[in-house]
Design a protein around this motif. Structure first.
Motif, mmCIF file in Angstrom:
data_model
loop_
_atom_site.group_PDB
_atom_site.id
_atom_site.type_symbol
_atom_site.label_atom_id
_atom_site.label_comp_id
_atom_site.label_asym_id
_atom_site.label_seq_id
_atom_site.Cartn_x
_atom_site.Cartn_y
_atom_site.Cartn_z
ATOM 1 N N GLY A 3 36.458 26.711 73.509
ATOM 2 C CA GLY A 3 37.234 27.152 72.354
ATOM 3 C C GLY A 3 36.839 28.562 71.973
ATOM 4 O O GLY A 3 35.668 28.849 71.722
ATOM 5 N N ALA A 4 37.859 29.457 71.975
ATOM 6 C CA ALA A 4 37.568 30.874 71.689
ATOM 7 C C ALA A 4 38.448 31.378 70.555
ATOM 8 O O ALA A 4 38.992 32.489 70.608
ATOM 9 C CB ALA A 4 37.785 31.704 72.961
ATOM 10 N N GLY A 5 38.614 30.549 69.516
ATOM 11 C CA GLY A 5 39.397 30.971 68.369
ATOM 12 C C GLY A 5 38.499 31.599 67.310
ATOM 13 O O GLY A 5 37.578 32.375 67.652
ATOM 14 N N PHE A 6 38.704 31.229 66.039
ATOM 15 C CA PHE A 6 37.912 31.778 64.918
ATOM 16 C C PHE A 6 36.418 31.554 65.174
ATOM 17 O O PHE A 6 35.622 32.497 65.197
ATOM 18 C CB PHE A 6 38.381 31.081 63.643
ATOM 19 C CG PHE A 6 37.588 31.317 62.386
ATOM 20 C CD1 PHE A 6 37.777 30.468 61.291
ATOM 21 C CD2 PHE A 6 36.682 32.361 62.256
ATOM 22 C CE1 PHE A 6 37.059 30.653 60.108
ATOM 23 C CE2 PHE A 6 35.959 32.545 61.071
ATOM 24 C CZ PHE A 6 36.145 31.676 60.012
ATOM 25 N N GLU A 36 39.084 27.847 77.642
ATOM 26 C CA GLU A 36 40.213 27.861 76.721
ATOM 27 C C GLU A 36 41.292 26.921 77.266
ATOM 28 O O GLU A 36 41.172 26.399 78.374
ATOM 29 C CB GLU A 36 40.763 29.266 76.524
ATOM 30 C CG GLU A 36 40.371 29.870 75.170
ATOM 31 C CD GLU A 36 40.986 29.131 73.983
ATOM 32 O OE1 GLU A 36 40.449 29.238 72.863
ATOM 33 O OE2 GLU A 36 42.003 28.422 74.159
ATOM 34 N N ALA A 37 42.327 26.725 76.445
ATOM 35 C CA ALA A 37 43.340 25.718 76.787
ATOM 36 C C ALA A 37 44.094 26.068 78.068
ATOM 37 O O ALA A 37 44.529 25.174 78.806
ATOM 38 C CB ALA A 37 44.313 25.569 75.620
ATOM 39 N N GLN A 41 44.488 32.402 78.792
ATOM 40 C CA GLN A 41 43.717 32.496 77.545
ATOM 41 C C GLN A 41 42.222 32.602 77.856
ATOM 42 O O GLN A 41 41.484 33.345 77.222
ATOM 43 C CB GLN A 41 43.953 31.252 76.681
ATOM 44 C CG GLN A 41 45.230 31.209 75.878
ATOM 45 C CD GLN A 41 45.343 29.874 75.153
ATOM 46 O OE1 GLN A 41 45.652 28.861 75.776
ATOM 47 N NE2 GLN A 41 45.041 29.857 73.855
ATOM 48 N N PRO A 75 39.190 22.371 68.119
ATOM 49 C CA PRO A 75 39.617 21.508 67.016
ATOM 50 C C PRO A 75 38.866 20.177 67.048
ATOM 51 O O PRO A 75 38.446 19.716 68.113
ATOM 52 C CB PRO A 75 41.111 21.331 67.299
ATOM 53 C CG PRO A 75 41.510 22.575 68.025
ATOM 54 C CD PRO A 75 40.323 22.911 68.878
ATOM 55 N N ASN A 76 38.704 19.558 65.897
ATOM 56 C CA ASN A 76 37.814 18.387 65.734
ATOM 57 C C ASN A 76 38.034 17.280 66.760
ATOM 58 O O ASN A 76 37.080 16.689 67.250
ATOM 59 C CB ASN A 76 38.001 17.805 64.328
ATOM 60 C CG ASN A 76 37.777 18.841 63.247
ATOM 61 O OD1 ASN A 76 37.259 19.945 63.517
ATOM 62 N ND2 ASN A 76 38.195 18.533 62.025
ATOM 63 N N HIS A 79 35.949 17.307 70.002
ATOM 64 C CA HIS A 79 34.478 17.401 69.985
ATOM 65 C C HIS A 79 33.810 16.271 70.777
ATOM 66 O O HIS A 79 32.936 16.498 71.610
ATOM 67 C CB HIS A 79 33.949 17.355 68.553
ATOM 68 C CG HIS A 79 34.279 18.563 67.718
ATOM 69 N ND1 HIS A 79 33.815 18.719 66.424
ATOM 70 C CD2 HIS A 79 35.050 19.653 67.965
ATOM 71 C CE1 HIS A 79 34.262 19.851 65.940
ATOM 72 N NE2 HIS A 79 35.015 20.442 66.840
ATOM 73 N N GLU A 96 30.514 22.301 66.409
ATOM 74 C CA GLU A 96 30.999 22.701 65.093
ATOM 75 C C GLU A 96 31.201 21.488 64.189
ATOM 76 O O GLU A 96 31.248 20.343 64.627
ATOM 77 C CB GLU A 96 32.299 23.501 65.204
ATOM 78 C CG GLU A 96 32.059 24.994 65.249
ATOM 79 C CD GLU A 96 31.394 25.531 63.985
ATOM 80 O OE1 GLU A 96 30.838 26.646 64.021
ATOM 81 O OE2 GLU A 96 31.369 24.807 62.952
ATOM 82 N N LYS A 97 31.285 21.730 62.887
ATOM 83 C CA LYS A 97 31.534 20.676 61.889
ATOM 84 C C LYS A 97 33.025 20.542 61.675
ATOM 85 O O LYS A 97 33.775 21.440 61.989
ATOM 86 C CB LYS A 97 30.878 21.033 60.537
ATOM 87 C CG LYS A 97 31.126 22.381 59.956
ATOM 88 C CD LYS A 97 32.471 23.004 59.834
ATOM 89 C CE LYS A 97 33.492 22.227 59.109
ATOM 90 N NZ LYS A 97 34.848 22.796 59.166
ATOM 91 N N ASP A 182 36.986 19.080 56.289
ATOM 92 C CA ASP A 182 37.020 20.474 56.724
ATOM 93 C C ASP A 182 36.108 21.365 55.884
ATOM 94 O O ASP A 182 35.325 22.144 56.410
ATOM 95 C CB ASP A 182 38.462 21.002 56.660
ATOM 96 C CG ASP A 182 38.582 22.401 57.261
ATOM 97 O OD1 ASP A 182 39.415 23.177 56.785
ATOM 98 O OD2 ASP A 182 37.817 22.703 58.195
ATOM 99 N N HIS A 186 30.858 20.917 54.188
ATOM 100 C CA HIS A 186 29.873 21.981 53.918
ATOM 101 C C HIS A 186 29.126 21.718 52.610
ATOM 102 O O HIS A 186 27.924 21.928 52.508
ATOM 103 C CB HIS A 186 30.574 23.332 53.826
ATOM 104 C CG HIS A 186 31.016 23.911 55.134
ATOM 105 N ND1 HIS A 186 30.145 24.313 56.110
ATOM 106 C CD2 HIS A 186 32.266 24.166 55.608
ATOM 107 C CE1 HIS A 186 30.818 24.798 57.144
ATOM 108 N NE2 HIS A 186 32.108 24.716 56.867
ATOM 109 N N LYS A 320 25.761 33.009 61.159
ATOM 110 C CA LYS A 320 25.918 32.477 62.520
ATOM 111 C C LYS A 320 24.812 32.997 63.447
ATOM 112 O O LYS A 320 24.371 32.289 64.349
ATOM 113 C CB LYS A 320 27.298 32.857 63.070
ATOM 114 C CG LYS A 320 28.425 31.960 62.533
ATOM 115 C CD LYS A 320 28.303 30.541 63.067
ATOM 116 C CE LYS A 320 29.294 29.575 62.493
ATOM 117 N NZ LYS A 320 28.984 28.165 62.861
#
Ligand code: NAI
Ligand code: SOE
Length: 368
Positions: A3-6, A36-37, A41, A75-76, A79, A96-97, A182, A186, A320
């Motif tokens: 995953g290479a997004g945000f 990536e997908a 990408q 995306p979750n 995972h 990631e959470k 989401d 946190h 990070k």
């Protein structure tokens, strides 16, 4: 890294920057493979984020011999599978959470990494903010006495406009929950880190925008997750508190806060002013009582690695970079990371209880 997004961007930056901030570095992250997908990408992500190669074949990437560490930034709903395969091949993992779309899956992921004996981390990066680590120290040192209560918020407005598209975060199958998992996760992590285990919750939730256009289209689809929730909480240690989060608070952009009251003082943190921690202590003269603003800098946690003066400005990237440092240091020292999958799993149980309580409208036990 998958995953290479945000988050892919934030993690790649952290790996490149780690030795610049923490020198000598406990370990040097080598950006070997990005997934990536699609192939195009992946190739672009490799070039942009400084990885040696890109691929769309995540199974081959996760099991490749030359790979020591797997970083899950998808995306979750993706995972769990990636983590189970990576653990089965002895890879250290940062995910990631929220750890998974539900607590039972998170439990299975925790069991897999414990069985494999690998180092595992959940990316609750906000707890690495120097002011938050300092708050933990002040509480542990007894500066505010015994904690009485905790109030936490995470207020945002990025999708408040109903025309904002129905991305994966608005689809229960792909996200698990809405604001609860989401952004609520946190705040739950703050509550657990600074006060202790959450034992019971009593919550209510709302979905304000019930239909959103699909990305790149005008076709409207139902939103089946919460936009907002408010929860009362009881800690296992007897303290009480509240957690609220919304995506529909115009004017509140990333308003992640906690306020903790103790028998000898109070602490207040606002991520939008993340270089500040506000402290009030009881043994101050009555006419001078109030919150003192502490600006974090070289005298505070990670101060010798970050910037050479107070209030120079730590950003999201620094949280990070510290997260990457702590994770790679755990690998180098062969010990468990903090926060680990245990923290991801415990937070998932609290998310589960809050979601259940919103359905029945009464106090709900957090499962162990
Ligand atoms: P995003 O939508 O910006 O990026 C996800 C990326 O995954 C996209 O580039 C997409 O093409 C890629 N992807 C989708 N399917 C894939 C597949 N099968 N194989 C490889 N790549 C695939 O999402 P974002 O915001 O980066 O979120 C990712 C994760 O990070 C989520 O779990 C989210 O909750 C978490 N997150 C955590 C934050 C934090 O502060 N710790 C901040 C933002 C997100
Ligand atoms: C969107 O709500 C989001 O990107 C969350 O997914 C992150 O976890 C948070 O850090 C910023 O906002």
């Amino acid at each position: 890294m998958i995953g290479a997004g945000f988050m892919g961007k934030a993690h790649a930056l952290a790996y490149a920057s780690l030795p610049m901030f923490f020198w000598p570095a406990p370990a040097r992250p080598v950006r070997a493979l990005v997934v990536e997908a699609t192939e195009p990408q992946a190739r672009e992500a490799a070039e942009r984020l400084g990885f040696e190669r890109g691929t769309d074949d995540w199974q081959r990437a996760v099991t490749a011999d030359e790979i020591d560490v797997v970083d899950v930034c998808t995306p979750n709903f993706l995972h769990k599978e990636a983590v189970l395969l990576a653990a089965a091949h002895g890879k250290h993992i940062i995910c990631e959470k929220p750890l998974a779309t539900n607590a039972d899956d998170a439990k299975e992921m925790l069991a897999a990494v414990e069985r494999a004996g690998v180092v595992h981390a959940t990316a609750f990066n906000f707890r690495h903010t120097p002011a938050v680590v300092y708050a933990k120290k002040l509480i542990s040192d007894g500066v505010i006495g015994d904690v009485l209560d905790f109030r936490g918020t995470y207020l945002q407005d990025w999708p408040a406009d109903p025309s904002f598209p129905r991305t994966w975060r608005f689809d229960r199958k792909l996200a698990g929950t809405g604001a609860i998992g989401d952004i609520g996760s946190h705040v739950i992590d703050f509550a657990r880190y600074l006060v202790g285990e959450v034992a019971q919750v009593c919550a209510t939730a709302n979905t304000y925008v019930r239909r959103r256009p699909l990305p790149g289209s005008n076709e409207l689809r139902t939103v089946d997750v919460d936009d907002q929730f408010t929860s009362l909480i009881r800690f296992a240690g007897g303290q009480t508190g509240s957690i609220e989060a919304t995506r529909n608070a115009y004017g509140r952009h990333n308003y992640l806060t906690f306020e903790i009251h103790g028998t000898a003082g109070s602490i207040l943190f606002d991520y939008e002013k993340r270089d500040q921690l506000r402290l009030a202590v009881a043994d101050e003269a009555r006419d001078r009582r109030g919150f003192t603003t502490i600006y974090t800098g070289p005298d505070h946690p990670y101060g010798d690695a970050l910037w050479p003066g107070p209030a120079l400005g730590n950003g999201y990237a620094e949280t990070k970079i510290i997260e990457a440092y702590e994770f790679f240091r755990s690998i180098a020292e062969q010990r468990s990371a903090d926060p680990s999958f245990v923290d991801g799993y415990r937070a998932a149980r609290v998310v589960e209880a809050i979601a259940a309580s919103t359905e029945i409208g009464s106090w709900t036990q957090v499962r162990s």
